[in-house]
Enzyme design. Structure first.
Site, mmCIF file in Angstrom:
data_model
loop_
_atom_site.group_PDB
_atom_site.id
_atom_site.type_symbol
_atom_site.label_atom_id
_atom_site.label_comp_id
_atom_site.label_asym_id
_atom_site.label_seq_id
_atom_site.Cartn_x
_atom_site.Cartn_y
_atom_site.Cartn_z
ATOM 1 N N TYR A 97 40.450 36.732 34.355
ATOM 2 C CA TYR A 97 39.055 36.869 34.776
ATOM 3 C C TYR A 97 38.800 38.285 35.288
ATOM 4 O O TYR A 97 37.868 38.967 34.829
ATOM 5 C CB TYR A 97 38.762 35.838 35.876
ATOM 6 C CG TYR A 97 37.323 35.785 36.346
ATOM 7 C CD1 TYR A 97 36.778 36.790 37.148
ATOM 8 C CD2 TYR A 97 36.501 34.718 36.004
ATOM 9 C CE1 TYR A 97 35.463 36.737 37.576
ATOM 10 C CE2 TYR A 97 35.178 34.664 36.425
ATOM 11 C CZ TYR A 97 34.676 35.661 37.214
ATOM 12 O OH TYR A 97 33.374 35.605 37.642
ATOM 13 N N CYS A 98 39.623 38.751 36.219
ATOM 14 C CA CYS A 98 39.417 40.079 36.797
ATOM 15 C C CYS A 98 39.700 41.185 35.786
ATOM 16 O O CYS A 98 39.027 42.225 35.784
ATOM 17 C CB CYS A 98 40.291 40.258 38.038
ATOM 18 S SG CYS A 98 39.803 39.206 39.423
#
Length: 357
Positions: A97-98
């Site tokens: 996600y990051c």
């Protein structure tokens, strides 16, 4: 998809936060409302990694404080270089996600090839030598590039520490992509391009404006931050909030065990399965082990946290605030330890100059 629609779509993803209920913007009050307003003003959107902290207002403020003052606020280093650090740390921590978010931001800042290499977890493929060395340093695999001044080095250490924290929290509470599941595979490339453009930062806001969200503390800041600097103050205030949260939800024996395990850890993934945690946990009373297991997994292997581990830890605390505070304390303990290990000494001379691209 217009920027306004992107913002609305991301707000809707607050419903996809796992294990806790994030406060909707229209229902935010007090400190939560103040943080939300700063996030939307300075970051451009109410990002789910921030909003998921909302069940604990002080922890929400602490998470925003470390993100804003490390990545978003004005400094001597460029935003592109800070995004390199954010994406490289996230790739090393296996937080897709990051990686996706910050690689998109990096690409929007004119570094698409570096962004692609980081998404592929192939930092050695980055062609620019300084960018390649910066990514390697962020992963703990080499020194800083030559010519990085001390102030910039501290900013990079702040970003790395912030993302060691955020990666762990995101791994527990969010799925692997910032795009909603409803976006079909055929449209995801276009949606990423639009989101990347939307993530492109404008003029950086002044440093220090988030300090007002948390009280000052007499504690020292991290060793990598110059005494009396905004970064030292920001991370000291946030650290005090994380520590107070941990004291409220975890017994001293559990916190001591996690810290001791982190001190003895080489930073590498502990391996497949969760049996590695059984030995340390055996020294605790049975009633304390479920919460300790969650804290230890968050600190050393957040990708191993699943719904059963969370459910076991929640048996004695059915409130969202307690869960957020447990996870945040463990994530901060790991980030603090790993950040302290980063060398601020560049390869070659420590002379003036640097990477103000």
């Amino acid at each position: 998809m217009a920027p306004r629609l992107v913002r609305v779509a991301l707000r809707r993803t607050l419903k996809d936060v796992k294990h806790v209920e994030a406060t909707a913007p229209r229902r935010a009050r007090g400190l939560v409302r103040a943080v939300y307003r700063q996030v939307e003003r300075d970051f451009g959107m109410l990002a789910p990694p921030m909003a998921l902290h909302s069940p604990s207002p002080p922890v929400l403020a602490a998470a925003w404080l470390v993100l804003r003052e490390s990545l978003v606020a004005a400094g001597v280093s460029s935003r592109a270089d800070r995004e390199v650090v954010a994406a490289a740390v996230s790739a090393a921590n296996d937080c897709p996600y990051c990686v996706e978010v910050h690689a998109m931001a990096l690409g929007s800042l004119g570094e698409p090839a570096a962004a692609e290499a980081l998404v592929a977890n192939q930092p050695d493929a980055i062609t620019d030598p300084d960018t390649r060395e910066l990514a390697a340093w962020a992963r703990g695999a080499g020194p800083l590039p030559p010519g990085v001044p001390g102030t910039a080095a501290a900013e990079f250490a702040a970003v790395a520490t912030a993302f060691h924290y955020l990666n762990r929290v995101v791994s527990v509470f969010l799925d692997d992509s910032p795009l909603p599941d409803q976006v079909p595979a055929s449209a995801r490339g276009t949606a990423k391009a639009v989101l990347g453009h939307f993530l492109r930062p404008g003029a950086p806001p002044p440093a220090g404006q988030a300090l007002e969200l948390l009280p000052a503390t007499s504690a020292d800041g991290p060793g990598w931050a110059a005494p009396g600097s905004t970064l030292a103050d920001a991370f000291a205030r946030a650290g005090a909030a994380f520590e107070a949260a941990g004291e409220g939800v975890l017994p001293p024996r559990v916190r001591d065990l996690v810290r001791r395990e982190l001190k003895d850890w080489d930073g590498r993934p502990p391996g497949l399965g969760r049996s590695w945690a059984d030995g340390p946990l055996a020294e605790l009373p049975a009633a304390e082990r479920p919460a300790a297991r969650l804290a230890l997994l968050v600190a050393k292997a957040p990708y191993q946290v699943d719904a059963l581990v969370v459910a076991a830890a929640r048996r004695d605390r059915d409130d969202d605030r307690g869960l957020i505070e447990l996870v945040s304390w463990a994530a901060h303990a790991a980030a603090e330890e790993l950040g302290a290990r980063l060398s601020l000494r560049p390869r070659g001379e420590d002379g003036p100059g640097g990477r103000g691209r």
